[in-house]
Design a protein around this motif. Structure first.
Motif, short mmCIF file in Angstrom:
data_model
loop_
_atom_site.label_atom_id
_atom_site.label_comp_id
_atom_site.label_asym_id
_atom_site.label_seq_id
_atom_site.Cartn_x
_atom_site.Cartn_y
_atom_site.Cartn_z
N GLU A 1 -1.02 13.59 -1.06
CA GLU A 1 0.36 13.35 -1.49
C GLU A 1 0.89 12.05 -0.90
O GLU A 1 0.65 11.75 0.28
CB GLU A 1 1.25 14.52 -1.07
N LEU A 2 1.64 11.32 -1.70
CA LEU A 2 2.26 10.08 -1.25
C LEU A 2 3.40 10.40 -0.30
O LEU A 2 4.32 11.15 -0.64
CB LEU A 2 2.77 9.29 -2.46
N LEU A 3 3.35 9.84 0.93
CA LEU A 3 4.35 10.16 1.94
C LEU A 3 5.71 9.54 1.63
O LEU A 3 6.75 10.11 1.95
CB LEU A 3 3.87 9.70 3.32
N ALA A 4 5.71 8.35 1.04
CA ALA A 4 6.97 7.64 0.75
C ALA A 4 6.67 6.54 -0.25
O ALA A 4 5.51 6.17 -0.46
CB ALA A 4 7.57 7.05 2.02
N TYR B 1 0.83 -1.20 0.00
CA TYR B 1 0.00 0.00 0.00
C TYR B 1 0.86 1.25 0.00
O TYR B 1 2.06 1.23 0.32
CB TYR B 1 -0.87 0.03 1.27
N GLY B 2 0.23 2.36 -0.37
CA GLY B 2 0.85 3.67 -0.24
C GLY B 2 0.07 4.49 0.78
O GLY B 2 -1.14 4.35 0.91
N LEU B 3 0.78 5.34 1.51
CA LEU B 3 0.18 6.20 2.52
C LEU B 3 0.11 7.63 1.99
O LEU B 3 1.10 8.16 1.49
CB LEU B 3 0.99 6.16 3.81
N LEU B 4 -1.07 8.23 2.10
CA LEU B 4 -1.30 9.58 1.61
C LEU B 4 -1.58 10.53 2.77
O LEU B 4 -2.19 10.14 3.78
CB LEU B 4 -2.49 9.62 0.66
N ALA C 1 0.83 6.86 11.32
CA ALA C 1 0.32 7.89 12.23
C ALA C 1 0.21 9.26 11.55
O ALA C 1 -0.55 10.12 12.00
CB ALA C 1 1.22 7.99 13.46
N GLU C 2 0.98 9.47 10.48
CA GLU C 2 0.97 10.76 9.79
C GLU C 2 -0.03 10.79 8.63
O GLU C 2 -0.35 11.87 8.12
CB GLU C 2 2.36 11.05 9.22
N ALA C 3 -0.52 9.63 8.20
CA ALA C 3 -1.32 9.55 6.99
C ALA C 3 -2.80 9.77 7.27
O ALA C 3 -3.28 9.55 8.40
CB ALA C 3 -1.12 8.18 6.34
N ASP C 4 -3.54 10.16 6.23
CA ASP C 4 -4.99 10.23 6.35
C ASP C 4 -5.70 9.19 5.49
O ASP C 4 -6.89 8.97 5.63
CB ASP C 4 -5.52 11.64 6.02
N ILE D 1 -4.85 0.90 14.37
CA ILE D 1 -4.99 1.44 13.02
C ILE D 1 -6.23 2.33 12.99
O ILE D 1 -7.34 1.84 13.21
CB ILE D 1 -5.12 0.31 11.99
N PRO D 2 -6.09 3.61 12.72
CA PRO D 2 -7.26 4.49 12.67
C PRO D 2 -8.21 4.05 11.55
O PRO D 2 -7.79 3.97 10.38
CB PRO D 2 -6.68 5.87 12.37
N PRO D 3 -9.47 3.75 11.84
CA PRO D 3 -10.40 3.35 10.77
C PRO D 3 -10.54 4.40 9.69
O PRO D 3 -10.87 4.07 8.54
CB PRO D 3 -11.73 3.14 11.52
N THR D 4 -10.27 5.67 10.00
CA THR D 4 -10.35 6.72 9.00
C THR D 4 -9.31 6.55 7.90
O THR D 4 -9.41 7.17 6.83
CB THR D 4 -10.16 8.10 9.65
N LEU D 5 -8.31 5.70 8.14
CA LEU D 5 -7.28 5.42 7.14
C LEU D 5 -7.84 4.59 5.98
O LEU D 5 -7.28 4.58 4.89
CB LEU D 5 -6.13 4.67 7.80
N LEU D 6 -8.95 3.89 6.23
CA LEU D 6 -9.47 2.89 5.31
C LEU D 6 -10.58 3.50 4.45
O LEU D 6 -11.62 3.90 4.97
CB LEU D 6 -10.01 1.69 6.09
N PRO D 7 -10.41 3.56 3.14
CA PRO D 7 -11.41 4.19 2.27
C PRO D 7 -12.63 3.30 2.05
O PRO D 7 -12.65 2.13 2.44
CB PRO D 7 -10.65 4.42 0.96
N ASP D 8 -13.65 3.86 1.43
CA ASP D 8 -14.87 3.11 1.15
C ASP D 8 -14.57 1.91 0.26
O ASP D 8 -13.79 1.99 -0.69
CB ASP D 8 -15.90 4.00 0.44
N LEU D 9 -15.23 0.79 0.58
CA LEU D 9 -15.09 -0.42 -0.22
C LEU D 9 -16.03 -0.38 -1.42
O LEU D 9 -17.19 0.04 -1.30
CB LEU D 9 -15.41 -1.65 0.63
N VAL D 10 -15.53 -0.82 -2.58
CA VAL D 10 -16.35 -0.94 -3.79
C VAL D 10 -16.12 -2.31 -4.41
O VAL D 10 -15.11 -2.96 -4.17
CB VAL D 10 -16.04 0.18 -4.81
N SER D 11 -17.07 -2.73 -5.23
CA SER D 11 -16.99 -4.04 -5.86
C SER D 11 -16.42 -3.94 -7.28
O SER D 11 -16.44 -2.87 -7.89
CB SER D 11 -18.39 -4.66 -5.92
#
Length: 487
Positions: A101-104, A94-97, A154-157, A204-214
């Protein structure tokens, strides 16, 4: 965003682009449906692999994305009527935003930092409870273990798995496609939704996890900047974004109830297709996983180390020789080796990292009281037979756990071209093997897009897509030389 088949495309055929990213290479392909036959055209191929940084192994994601955009531009140049883009890749990474912006650069799943993550997570949630919740076999690099030791979390949204990250950069849509999300360890296996209670429990903050789609969801068109670069305002459609989910779509199974499949590349994913997850103590002890498939199907399978063992061995020999090795000639020589060769555990943890694979395999053999074969053809045959034995063990276990009477094994992906491996799998399972299609992942990607675009009408099922594959591709058959059986 919209889901379902809809009327996009307005006909019974068309062309789409498949972005298929593997652990060693990526490619962009054009997929076309004409008169009920699906075909592929390779447009761009590019390397991929681990890159060492000061803090561990990463992917060169920015370079990978540039290759994708260049490949899409070439696809539009060749086929101006392209309707959409679908993206699939390997799982778990995964990438952290933050603020878009991509953090790394994303970490590579073979980075050894994940070992500490296993201990941290299991101290909070024992594995037997994890399995009840997420249905996943134990793999030390699953996403939740990576999250546990990834300080930038911890820094990502937002956290986006690789195909979702590509889709975000193409369109601006932040989503998590279900088949790949199911490999994170953070999806409730019974309801196919995020297990936010588990996420919070392991920090793991649940806000890190985006909406699920099929699969089959229309995410939107390319951004204006990328439209200018690619040459057309293409729509992006989710597919089975875990590459194995796309590959299983294109397994031409006449009857899933009597068929096993092996999606064979770097890994060998060995299993059967179920309608509901199987989360029993026996399945957990056998280390079988319940991953999401297209149309809510369950990929009940076991990860076996696949052609990674052979490719890493060849890489070591080529470094030693300073020249490329003729793989077809070496495989022919391996097939001609007489007599038994020693077997080793293809899943031995010491074989999971890059570097001097022949010496590692020799060490595993010595620890089991055996000697490495002398000569490269015999050594390659030992690798092939060991992989085939691991495949056979997994097929037999899948039959036992599900109570199914299996009659056929389908091998798809790059491994379907490895004739000695296909024959050894038939011999060791005692079942006929049907090998092909080679490009199963890209085909599955294309067909799910096509269904979303209306190529197959409003009522097309997974069986409709598989029938199209069967009409388009003729697998190569291998009969077991020990007489055969059914399980």
């Amino acid at each position: 965003m919209t889901g379902g088949s809809g009327g996009h495309g307005g006909g019974r055929g068309g062309a789409v682009a498949a972005v298929d990213l593997g652990a060693t290479s990526g490619r962009v392909m054009i997929g076309r449906l004409t008169d009920g036959i699906v075909s592929l055209e390779a447009v761009a191929r590019f390397p991929n692999g681990p890159v060492p940084h000061a803090d561990g192994l990463h992917w060169d994601f920015r370079a990978l994305f540039e290759h994708i955009v260049t490949g899409l531009a070439e696809a539009v140049a060749r086929e101006p009527q392209l309707a959409s883009i679908g993206i699939d890749s390997w799982a778990v990474d995964y990438g952290l935003l933050r603020d878009g912006e991509l953090l790394a650069e994303p970490f590579h799943y073979r980075d050894d930092r994940t070992e500490a993550g296993v201990d941290l997570v299991h101290a909070l949630e024992p594995f037997d409870e994890l399995y009840r919740r997420n249905g996943l076999q134990f793999l030390p690099f699953n996403t939740l273990y990576q999250f546990a030791v990834d300080a930038p979390v911890a820094e990502a949204d937002t956290a986006l798995l690789i195909p979702d990250l590509v889709a975000y950069l193409l369109t601006g849509a932040r989503v998590a496609e279900r088949t790949n999300a199911s490999t994170t360890g953070l999806v409730d296996v019974a309801h196919a939704s995020w297990d936010t209670a588990l996420a919070e429990r392991i920090g793991i903050p649940p806000t890190l996890l985006p909406d699920l789609v099929s699969p089959g969801t229309h995410l939107g068109r390319l951004t204006p900047e990328l439209t200018a670069r690619v040459g057309a305002p293409l729509d992006v459609v989710t597919v089975g974004s875990h590459d194995t989910a796309s590959a299983v779509v294109a397994v031409p199974m006449a009857d899933p109830a009597t068929s096993a499949y092996i999606s064979c590349g770097t890994w060998g994913l060995v299993g059967v297709e179920l309608e509901q997850p199987l989360v029993t103590d026996a399945a957990r002890e056998a280390n079988f996983t319940n991953e999401g498939g297209v149309d809510g199907r369950v990929r009940f399978l076991h990860n076996v180390t696949g052609l990674w063992l052979l490719s890493e061995t060849l890489r070591a020999w080529e470094d030693e020789d300073g020249a490329a090795i003729d793989l077809p000639a070496l495989l022919d020589a391996a097939a001609g080796v007489d007599g038994p060769v020693p077997l080793f555990d293809a899943n031995d943890p010491s074989l999971s990292a890059p570097g001097d694979m022949p010496a590692r395999i020799a060490a595993v053999l010595r620890s089991a009281g055996a000697q490495a074969p002398v000569g490269r053809p015999a050594f390659v045959r030992a690798i092939i037979e060991s992989i085939a034995q691991a495949f056979a063990d997994a097929v037999h276990t899948a039959a036992r756990l599900t109570g199914r009477r299996l009659e056929t094994v389908h091998i798809v992906g790059g491994g379907s071209l490895n004739r000695p491996l296909c024959q050894a799998t038939a011999d060791r399972t005692g079942l006929p093997v049907l090998a092909g299609p080679v490009e199963a992942t890209a085909l599955g990607n294309v067909l799910v897009q096509g269904r979303a675009l209306g190529w197959f009408g409003d009522d097309a099922t997974l069986e409709t897509l598989r029938a199209t594959v069967a009409a388009s591709v003729t697998p190569v058959g291998y009969e077991p030389r020990n007489g055969g059986t059914s399980l």
